[in-house]
Design a protein around this motif. Sequence first.
Motif, PDB file in Angstrom:
ATOM      1  N   PRO B 141     -12.943 -18.710 -23.223  1.00 46.77           N
ATOM      2  CA  PRO B 141     -11.742 -19.504 -23.791  1.00 46.77           C
ATOM      3  C   PRO B 141     -10.909 -20.004 -22.764  1.00 46.77           C
ATOM      4  O   PRO B 141      -9.706 -20.660 -23.158  1.00 46.77           O
ATOM      5  CB  PRO B 141     -11.161 -18.540 -24.830  1.00 46.77           C
ATOM      6  N   GLY B 142     -10.657 -19.757 -21.542  1.00 48.99           N
ATOM      7  CA  GLY B 142      -9.940 -20.241 -20.807  1.00 48.99           C
ATOM      8  C   GLY B 142      -8.811 -19.382 -20.384  1.00 48.99           C
ATOM      9  O   GLY B 142      -8.233 -19.183 -19.332  1.00 48.99           O
ATOM     10  N   THR B 143      -8.047 -18.762 -21.478  1.00 52.64           N
ATOM     11  CA  THR B 143      -6.959 -17.740 -21.264  1.00 52.64           C
ATOM     12  C   THR B 143      -7.831 -16.478 -20.575  1.00 52.64           C
ATOM     13  O   THR B 143      -8.675 -15.928 -21.336  1.00 52.64           O
ATOM     14  CB  THR B 143      -6.272 -17.578 -22.500  1.00 52.64           C
ATOM     15  N   SER B 144      -7.344 -15.966 -19.459  1.00 51.11           N
ATOM     16  CA  SER B 144      -8.254 -15.216 -18.731  1.00 51.11           C
ATOM     17  C   SER B 144      -7.610 -14.392 -17.810  1.00 51.11           C
ATOM     18  O   SER B 144      -6.330 -14.806 -17.320  1.00 51.11           O
ATOM     19  CB  SER B 144      -9.457 -15.798 -18.310  1.00 51.11           C
ATOM     20  N   LEU B 145      -8.187 -13.297 -17.396  1.00 49.79           N
ATOM     21  CA  LEU B 145      -7.940 -12.647 -16.098  1.00 49.79           C
ATOM     22  C   LEU B 145      -7.900 -13.638 -14.843  1.00 49.79           C
ATOM     23  O   LEU B 145      -6.766 -13.591 -14.140  1.00 49.79           O
ATOM     24  CB  LEU B 145      -9.161 -11.540 -15.491  1.00 49.79           C
ATOM     25  N   LEU B 146      -8.582 -14.474 -14.479  1.00 46.56           N
ATOM     26  CA  LEU B 146      -8.576 -15.480 -13.583  1.00 46.56           C
ATOM     27  C   LEU B 146      -7.400 -16.262 -13.791  1.00 46.56           C
ATOM     28  O   LEU B 146      -6.629 -16.491 -12.638  1.00 46.56           O
ATOM     29  CB  LEU B 146      -9.800 -16.565 -13.685  1.00 46.56           C
ATOM     30  N   ALA B 147      -6.998 -16.811 -14.989  1.00 45.15           N
ATOM     31  CA  ALA B 147      -5.858 -17.662 -15.059  1.00 45.15           C
ATOM     32  C   ALA B 147      -4.431 -16.840 -14.823  1.00 45.15           C
ATOM     33  O   ALA B 147      -3.513 -17.387 -14.149  1.00 45.15           O
ATOM     34  CB  ALA B 147      -5.466 -18.163 -16.574  1.00 45.15           C
ATOM     35  N   GLY B 148      -4.478 -15.416 -15.375  1.00 41.23           N
ATOM     36  CA  GLY B 148      -3.404 -14.621 -14.752  1.00 41.23           C
ATOM     37  C   GLY B 148      -3.243 -14.622 -13.456  1.00 41.23           C
ATOM     38  O   GLY B 148      -2.369 -14.492 -12.741  1.00 41.23           O
ATOM     39  N   ALA B 149      -4.324 -14.176 -12.831  1.00 39.02           N
ATOM     40  CA  ALA B 149      -4.347 -13.842 -11.252  1.00 39.02           C
ATOM     41  C   ALA B 149      -3.902 -14.879 -10.682  1.00 39.02           C
ATOM     42  O   ALA B 149      -3.280 -14.725  -9.405  1.00 39.02           O
ATOM     43  CB  ALA B 149      -5.865 -13.345 -10.842  1.00 39.02           C
ATOM     44  N   ALA B 150      -4.401 -16.176 -10.953  1.00 38.15           N
ATOM     45  CA  ALA B 150      -3.919 -17.542 -10.350  1.00 38.15           C
ATOM     46  C   ALA B 150      -2.580 -17.651 -10.338  1.00 38.15           C
ATOM     47  O   ALA B 150      -1.911 -17.968  -9.263  1.00 38.15           O
ATOM     48  CB  ALA B 150      -4.913 -18.617 -10.939  1.00 38.15           C
ATOM     49  N   VAL B 151      -1.960 -17.497 -11.745  1.00 37.42           N
ATOM     50  CA  VAL B 151      -0.612 -17.692 -11.838  1.00 37.42           C
ATOM     51  C   VAL B 151       0.348 -16.816 -10.864  1.00 37.42           C
ATOM     52  O   VAL B 151       1.373 -17.173 -10.282  1.00 37.42           O
ATOM     53  CB  VAL B 151       0.039 -17.729 -13.274  1.00 37.42           C
ATOM     54  N   LEU B 152      -0.210 -15.380 -10.960  1.00 35.65           N
ATOM     55  CA  LEU B 152       0.300 -14.530 -10.116  1.00 35.65           C
ATOM     56  C   LEU B 152       0.509 -14.711  -8.759  1.00 35.65           C
ATOM     57  O   LEU B 152       1.397 -14.537  -7.837  1.00 35.65           O
ATOM     58  CB  LEU B 152      -0.213 -13.279 -10.499  1.00 35.65           C
ATOM     59  N   THR B 153      -0.730 -15.315  -8.254  1.00 38.91           N
ATOM     60  CA  THR B 153      -0.889 -15.534  -6.628  1.00 38.91           C
ATOM     61  C   THR B 153       0.074 -16.614  -6.355  1.00 38.91           C
ATOM     62  O   THR B 153       0.924 -16.516  -5.402  1.00 38.91           O
ATOM     63  CB  THR B 153      -2.304 -16.160  -6.483  1.00 38.91           C
ATOM     64  N   LEU B 154       0.402 -17.765  -7.121  1.00 39.48           N
ATOM     65  CA  LEU B 154       1.256 -18.705  -6.950  1.00 39.48           C
ATOM     66  C   LEU B 154       2.661 -18.061  -6.730  1.00 39.48           C
ATOM     67  O   LEU B 154       3.766 -18.507  -6.143  1.00 39.48           O
ATOM     68  CB  LEU B 154       1.234 -19.802  -7.827  1.00 39.48           C
ATOM     69  N   MET B 155       2.931 -17.143  -7.768  1.00 41.48           N
ATOM     70  CA  MET B 155       4.350 -16.652  -8.018  1.00 41.48           C
ATOM     71  C   MET B 155       4.721 -15.519  -6.638  1.00 41.48           C
ATOM     72  O   MET B 155       5.730 -15.611  -6.520  1.00 41.48           O
ATOM     73  CB  MET B 155       4.258 -15.747  -9.151  1.00 41.48           C
ATOM     74  N   ILE B 156       3.740 -14.858  -6.167  1.00 40.84           N
ATOM     75  CA  ILE B 156       4.200 -13.840  -5.140  1.00 40.84           C
ATOM     76  C   ILE B 156       3.950 -14.486  -3.832  1.00 40.84           C
ATOM     77  O   ILE B 156       4.270 -13.912  -2.842  1.00 40.84           O
ATOM     78  CB  ILE B 156       3.243 -12.347  -5.247  1.00 40.84           C
ATOM     79  N   LEU B 157       3.169 -15.590  -3.703  1.00 39.45           N
ATOM     80  CA  LEU B 157       3.021 -16.121  -2.466  1.00 39.45           C
ATOM     81  C   LEU B 157       4.280 -16.649  -1.727  1.00 39.45           C
ATOM     82  O   LEU B 157       4.495 -16.145  -0.276  1.00 39.45           O
ATOM     83  CB  LEU B 157       2.117 -17.566  -2.728  1.00 39.45           C
ATOM     84  N   PRO B 158       5.352 -17.096  -2.312  1.00 37.05           N
ATOM     85  CA  PRO B 158       6.499 -17.308  -1.443  1.00 37.05           C
ATOM     86  C   PRO B 158       7.118 -15.942  -1.325  1.00 37.05           C
ATOM     87  O   PRO B 158       7.596 -15.972  -0.089  1.00 37.05           O
ATOM     88  CB  PRO B 158       7.237 -18.263  -2.296  1.00 37.05           C
ATOM     89  N   THR B 159       7.243 -15.000  -2.092  1.00 38.43           N
ATOM     90  CA  THR B 159       7.862 -13.969  -1.691  1.00 38.43           C
ATOM     91  C   THR B 159       7.322 -13.128  -0.659  1.00 38.43           C
ATOM     92  O   THR B 159       7.900 -12.908   0.520  1.00 38.43           O
ATOM     93  CB  THR B 159       7.766 -12.655  -2.739  1.00 38.43           C
ATOM     94  N   ILE B 160       5.871 -13.182  -0.364  1.00 41.03           N
ATOM     95  CA  ILE B 160       5.325 -12.573   0.782  1.00 41.03           C
ATOM     96  C   ILE B 160       5.543 -13.544   2.025  1.00 41.03           C
ATOM     97  O   ILE B 160       5.815 -13.131   3.024  1.00 41.03           O
ATOM     98  CB  ILE B 160       3.988 -12.234   0.550  1.00 41.03           C
ATOM     99  N   ALA B 161       5.478 -14.824   1.734  1.00 36.23           N
ATOM    100  CA  ALA B 161       5.568 -15.724   2.929  1.00 36.23           C
ATOM    101  C   ALA B 161       6.778 -15.672   3.532  1.00 36.23           C
ATOM    102  O   ALA B 161       6.937 -15.758   4.790  1.00 36.23           O
ATOM    103  CB  ALA B 161       5.135 -17.114   2.213  1.00 36.23           C
ATOM    104  N   LEU B 162       8.062 -15.761   2.742  1.00 40.31           N
ATOM    105  CA  LEU B 162       9.296 -15.662   3.072  1.00 40.31           C
ATOM    106  C   LEU B 162       9.600 -14.195   4.082  1.00 40.31           C
ATOM    107  O   LEU B 162      10.251 -14.462   4.918  1.00 40.31           O
ATOM    108  CB  LEU B 162      10.310 -15.959   1.892  1.00 40.31           C
TER     109      LEU B 162
END
Lengths: 278, 288
Positions: B141-162
């Motif tokens: 259906p699209g709503t999935s673990l993958l979607a959650g993990a991808a959104v989370l990746t984008l969200m924590i990427l700047p935290t770790i990068a900074l």
Amino acid sequence: MTMTPDTLIPTKPVAVTVPPRPDHPPIIRAENLSVRYGDHRAFDQVTWTIARGRITALIGPSGCGKTSFLTCLNRLADLVPRCSVAGTLDIDGMDVLSAATDVIALRRRVGMIFQKPNPFPVSIRRNIALPLLDHRLCDRRTVDDHIERTLRAVGLWGEVKDRLNQSAFCLSGGQQQRLCLARALALKPDILLLDEPCSALDPISSGVVEDLIVSLRGRYTVVIVTHNLAQAKRIADDAAFFWLDGGAGRLIEHGPCRSVFENPAHPLTRAYIHGARG
Amino acid sequence: MSRSRTDRWLLVGLRASGAVTGAVVLLVIAFLLIESWPASRHVGLSRWITDPSWYPTSSAADGRFNLVPMLWGTLAAAGIAVALATPLALLSAVFCRFYAPPTIARFYRRMIQLLAGIPSVVYGLWGLTALVPLIQHFRPPGTSLLAGAAVLTLMILPTIALLADAALANVPGDHLRAAAAAGLSRPGTIRGVVFPAARAGIFTGILLGTGRAIGETMAVLMVCGNIVQTPTSLFDPIRTLTANIALEMAYAMGDHRSALFVSGLALMAIVIALVAMADRIGRGYAYA
């Protein structure tokens, strides 16, 4: 008598020796070498040759360009913002200041030890292995042999062989400095630049490091900056005296260590050696 | 005299603020323990793991209280996000610090700061309207673990990068000069000298990123589908512990309400375990 720099500084430094003798061929040739940091002139118009296989001491008061001179020889001056180097500098046929020069290869051949021991923040073993592997001077199978040989050369093997995997910061200051020396020697350099290598060490460690430096004579060309005149006199074959003149360092006098110390040709050198100036 | 009095007041102030900070953590834990007590008592210890499903009711005897699928959902989404975001963030920090020309580095850093400031609901909105339909196109259906993990990746990427960028900036100049004097190549310097020196700071960044990924609620709630099941593939909908609390708190009563505090306690336990682990690993690396 009063000494005013204007009357005393000659336009050309006093060379006490005749030009390089055949048994001491030059390895470093500087011509009209100058270094500026922005508007500040660190030293000006140094023309000089340094002989192969000898220990050459740079002496003079602080801020007269001795360390700046060293950092030209391995292009470490490149790291300093707004630093510009003019003139020509030739090391064993290599045009050091040319933009085409392979700086990494240059720095393999011209090692450097700093005043404050600066081992890498990794284990003792890795401190030596890292440059060896990065320069591809050996492969992973033979690296341990190289490490042992290098640490033996600086008399550190017996002290650290059981704790090679500990951090280099566990070592004492003197041991750290010898590790830094080992790290430089591992790359089989031709020239070693030592920037006050003993001044941050206690007298005993300082003695150990000094003996090591003496043991390098003949196999390496050593250029050492030191504020310890007694040390310079003890270990150096040649000496050069830098002085600050009109806001810029200048090479005042150079020649065999004995003549610079015992029979200086320039009044400023004489005054400095005898503790009257600087 | 007056100086020592100032010192004494400063000391009192410092102790007070220290005590407040510590007390907040203890009070939160105490509050969670008190609120979760009825459910713990009525449901027992084992049923949180052994019950056949999550079907909570206000009296423990009628309901089913298995938290494990949601625990897996949380750990899987956060784990994948950290595994993806960490290398990306480190590469971007290294690029910014050692390879990019100064003007580009400044611009790039500003962009990452902006990325860190985007509210999570906006990430969720983007995920719901852009990412989920895309995944749905390949695997409904699209709503999935993958979607959650991808959104989370984008969200924590700047935290770790900074944080990694700041850690790289704090590497002592002595180390860099030593590396240059030894003629190390740029990759050799970064791998052999800069990373070991910046290890503690980088680790802190990863830890904060992980904490954020585990605790994030709104964005994962919007894109994960919120079906309580242990995920067997990336395309399975999942429900995380945080989303569970947010979804059910509004109408939960009695033991159900208390059970939600148990899941809060479980989240807290994960974070404490994480900090303890980081502390151990950090001590193992206690060079520098």
